[in-house]
Design a protein around this motif. Structure first.
Motif, mmCIF file in Angstrom:
data_model
loop_
_atom_site.group_PDB
_atom_site.id
_atom_site.type_symbol
_atom_site.label_atom_id
_atom_site.label_comp_id
_atom_site.label_asym_id
_atom_site.label_seq_id
_atom_site.Cartn_x
_atom_site.Cartn_y
_atom_site.Cartn_z
ATOM 1 N N VAL A 1 0.849 -1.032 0.500
ATOM 2 C CA VAL A 1 -0.246 -0.179 0.023
ATOM 3 C C VAL A 1 0.989 1.158 -0.140
ATOM 4 C CG1 VAL A 1 -2.058 -1.163 1.371
ATOM 5 C CG2 VAL A 1 -0.403 0.186 2.326
ATOM 6 N N SER A 2 0.195 2.098 -0.534
ATOM 7 C CA SER A 2 0.114 3.771 -0.086
ATOM 8 C C SER A 2 -0.078 4.838 -0.203
ATOM 9 C CB SER A 2 2.255 3.661 -1.677
ATOM 10 O OG SER A 2 1.880 4.955 -1.936
ATOM 11 N N VAL A 3 -0.054 5.228 0.594
ATOM 12 C CA VAL A 3 -1.470 5.874 0.905
ATOM 13 C C VAL A 3 -0.500 8.014 0.615
ATOM 14 C CG1 VAL A 3 -2.956 6.862 2.107
ATOM 15 C CG2 VAL A 3 -2.718 4.625 2.159
ATOM 16 N N VAL A 4 -1.296 8.622 -0.150
ATOM 17 C CA VAL A 4 -1.057 10.483 0.076
ATOM 18 C C VAL A 4 -1.837 10.880 0.290
ATOM 19 C CG1 VAL A 4 -0.413 12.227 -1.677
ATOM 20 C CG2 VAL A 4 0.875 9.829 -2.012
ATOM 21 N N VAL A 5 -1.071 11.863 1.747
ATOM 22 C CA VAL A 5 -2.211 12.285 2.277
ATOM 23 C C VAL A 5 -2.176 13.723 1.526
ATOM 24 C CG1 VAL A 5 -3.180 13.809 4.278
ATOM 25 C CG2 VAL A 5 -2.646 11.369 4.414
ATOM 26 N N PRO A 25 5.265 4.005 8.429
ATOM 27 C CA PRO A 25 6.156 5.029 7.709
ATOM 28 C C PRO A 25 6.345 4.425 6.154
ATOM 29 C CG PRO A 25 6.811 3.276 9.557
ATOM 30 C CD PRO A 25 5.758 3.325 9.671
ATOM 31 N N GLN A 26 6.720 3.745 6.084
ATOM 32 C CA GLN A 26 6.344 2.978 4.557
ATOM 33 C C GLN A 26 5.928 3.525 3.244
ATOM 34 O OE1 GLN A 26 10.158 2.220 4.084
ATOM 35 N NE2 GLN A 26 10.522 2.518 5.984
ATOM 36 N N ASN A 27 4.422 3.772 4.216
ATOM 37 C CA ASN A 27 3.432 3.389 3.558
ATOM 38 C C ASN A 27 3.159 4.972 2.989
ATOM 39 O OD1 ASN A 27 4.016 0.887 1.881
ATOM 40 N ND2 ASN A 27 3.845 -0.151 4.035
ATOM 41 N N LEU A 28 3.463 5.709 3.759
ATOM 42 C CA LEU A 28 3.175 7.118 4.172
ATOM 43 C C LEU A 28 3.571 8.159 3.385
ATOM 44 C CD1 LEU A 28 0.644 8.854 4.904
ATOM 45 C CD2 LEU A 28 2.174 9.281 6.823
ATOM 46 N N VAL A 29 2.758 8.844 2.229
ATOM 47 C CA VAL A 29 3.204 10.579 1.859
ATOM 48 C C VAL A 29 2.999 11.424 2.436
ATOM 49 C CG1 VAL A 29 4.213 11.516 -0.055
ATOM 50 C CG2 VAL A 29 4.300 8.538 0.632
ATOM 51 N N VAL A 30 3.550 12.549 2.139
ATOM 52 C CA VAL A 30 2.471 13.709 2.989
ATOM 53 C C VAL A 30 2.774 15.031 2.072
ATOM 54 C CG1 VAL A 30 1.526 15.600 4.307
ATOM 55 C CG2 VAL A 30 1.598 13.274 5.300
ATOM 56 N N ILE A 188 -6.110 8.326 -2.516
ATOM 57 C CA ILE A 188 -5.110 9.950 -1.651
ATOM 58 C C ILE A 188 -6.135 10.542 -0.997
ATOM 59 C CG2 ILE A 188 -4.210 12.151 -3.222
ATOM 60 C CD1 ILE A 188 -3.267 10.256 -6.085
ATOM 61 N N VAL A 189 -5.388 11.027 0.227
ATOM 62 C CA VAL A 189 -6.345 11.293 0.789
ATOM 63 C C VAL A 189 -6.278 12.948 1.040
ATOM 64 C CG1 VAL A 189 -7.365 11.359 3.061
ATOM 65 C CG2 VAL A 189 -6.683 9.392 1.958
ATOM 66 N N LEU A 294 -9.540 5.004 4.745
ATOM 67 C CA LEU A 294 -8.421 3.647 3.925
ATOM 68 C C LEU A 294 -9.620 2.991 3.038
ATOM 69 C CD1 LEU A 294 -5.998 3.677 2.682
ATOM 70 C CD2 LEU A 294 -5.755 2.590 4.749
ATOM 71 N N ALA A 295 -9.830 2.460 3.633
ATOM 72 C CA ALA A 295 -11.183 1.388 3.646
ATOM 73 C C ALA A 295 -12.277 2.140 2.808
ATOM 74 C CB ALA A 295 -11.891 0.502 4.937
ATOM 75 N N PHE A 296 -12.423 3.018 2.552
ATOM 76 C CA PHE A 296 -14.028 3.587 1.974
ATOM 77 C C PHE A 296 -12.470 4.091 0.969
ATOM 78 C CE2 PHE A 296 -15.527 8.421 0.635
ATOM 79 C CZ PHE A 296 -16.968 7.607 0.217
#
Lengths: 303, 303
Positions: A1-5, A25-30, A188-189, A294-296
């Motif tokens: 996973v990789s999430v961008v906020v 931490p490996q999967n979060l980019v703000v 992307i959030v 994230l689930a949404f």
């Protein structure tokens, strides 16, 4: 996973902190707004990226900004010299800004300067400055244009707001690392920051709306309107200026063409909605909201 | 009466402090070397003028530099970010330098910026930057040129010295206030600072030697050689580079054409000498030396 906020100040930072718990931490980019950046006291101060970083590293002071337990000796020294200190900055916060400005003056890019300093602070996850290029948000109120920090502090964010502009945004480009993260993201959030003056500068970067719309990942916004109110900052005055109601519906309208769904504690018409509690008062509620968001997003992606 | 003291660092500052006791704040003007100035940490740091000012205001810390009781939070913060802090600066000292740089960037002259900030610190007497124009002393040692502070700190002032240059001095002019003070003085005293790198930049300003030679007041130097030794700093290596012996006689040779007499604790040939104890270990000895030096200058004037 990789999430961008995408984040501005406190709301986005809190959600990013919750997301850190959820994805690691490996999967979060703000991607942080730099439109609030200000050069002062011989320092390059980046309120939004730093606020996010301090939140991620659990270094945020309980006053809501700055580093936990920081001292204010230099500000005291300036006051003793007769300087009217309108922008308060702790000593370690100042050290951060001084070293950042030194790096920028030596030719290092803003993204790299932020990233290396965040590494030194031990910040988990990646906090990316939205652009290498300077963007400076100005707000018009009471008949004059205010640089954003002066509006927020000197004028206490008081509306009515007569204008908003993002100086430099026309010629700024999203940072390469930002576009790459958006391209690679699973979700992307858009964090619950002020849609106009905190997220607005990010969306104003040429190519950014297109990058978000064209991303393979779903884009969901978390509404900053909680219980019909704004938790912090001049969002209501900003929404009024934008001709939108200060509600999740209004937020969805601002993000039209960019988002695939919205997370809010009130109903919204015209797009997928996750209706849930959005007040982030502690670590558990931050993690919960991040998890549900994230689930949404994943559910939207699988449709 | 009106006494002008030319000063570099500690020796000149101590004598200036003694002279303050003797003639009072209305009658004391110190002309301070700005060749050591350095821009660092987003601040304009002026080691010599500030050292003099802190001495005059009884704000000097017992470590021999900086403000009494100052803290070092920003330096600690920089170290935590991985910065190698070669130039140590207290927080209130930093505030002074930050505000000075802000004023210079806004277009205020160096003399006025110094003067107003010294006022805010409550410094008695006048401390004048020698020039509005930047002069930067460099010393060559071990095969490379060092900005002065880097030579003093990074290299601990170690000779042999292979070269000395005052960048910018050719085009710098003595400040108008400096020339005026010299013209109006009853006595002009060159403090016991390093003749080459502390007083040297002042004398290197075009027109300064002529102004001193043409002044109505007698010009006397106080030798920095005490008991055959240098109290502090790389004066011996500097004198060797200049081809002079490290003695009051050598100091007199460096100042030839400028001074009418010298105060020293050893014999000097070829010009009027006041031979007396020159160690300034406390307030009484500083005042005594200043008093004797002024009396000597007056005696020279009446000849």
């Amino acid at each position: 996973v990789s999430v961008v906020v995408l984040a501005g100040g406190t709301g986005g930072a809190r959600l990013a902190r919750g997301m850190l718990d959820v994805v690691g931490p490996q999967n979060l980019v703000v991607v942080a707004n730099t439109g609030d950046d200000v050069e002062i006291y011989g320092a390059h101060v980046s309120p939004d990226p730093d606020l996010v970083a301090f939140w991620l590293a659990d270094l945020i002071d309980e006053r809501g900004w700055g580093l936990e337990g920081d001292t204010f000796m230099v500000m005291d020294g300036l006051r003793a010299l007769g300087v009217e200190v309108w922008f308060n900055l702790g000593d370690r916060d100042l050290a951060l800004g001084i070293e950042r400005l030194r790096r920028l003056r030596e030719g290092q890019g803003l993204v790299a300067a932020h990233a290396e300093l965040m590494d030194r602070l031990g910040v988990p996850g990646r906090v990316l400055a939205m652009s290498e290029d300077p963007v400076r948000t100005h707000v018009r109120a009471a008949g004059r244009w205010w640089p954003l920090q002066e509006f927020l502090i000197g004028r206490r964010g008081e509306g009515p707001i007569e204008g908003v502009r993002f100086d430099g945004a026309d010629h700024a480009r999203p940072a390469a690392e930002v576009l790459e993260a958006i391209g690679d993201a699973e979700a992307i959030v858009i964090g619950p920051s002020n849609p106009i003056i905190s997220i607005g500068p990010i969306l104003a970067l040429p190519g950014m709306r297109e990058a978000l719309a064209g991303a393979g990942a779903p884009v969901v916004a978390v509404s900053p309107v909680v219980g019909g109110e704004i938790v912090k900052g001049p969002t209501a005055a900003c929404m009024q200026w934008a001709g939108q109601e200060c509600s999740a519906q209004g937020v969805a309208a601002v993000y039209e063409g960019v988002i695939d769904g919205i997370v809010a504690d009130e109903p919204v018409q015209g797009l997928p909605v996750l209706q849930t509690g959005t007040l982030m008062s502690d670590a558990a509620s931050r993690r919960m909201l991040a998890d549900e968001t994230l689930a949404f997003a994943r559910a939207l992606a699988s449709r």
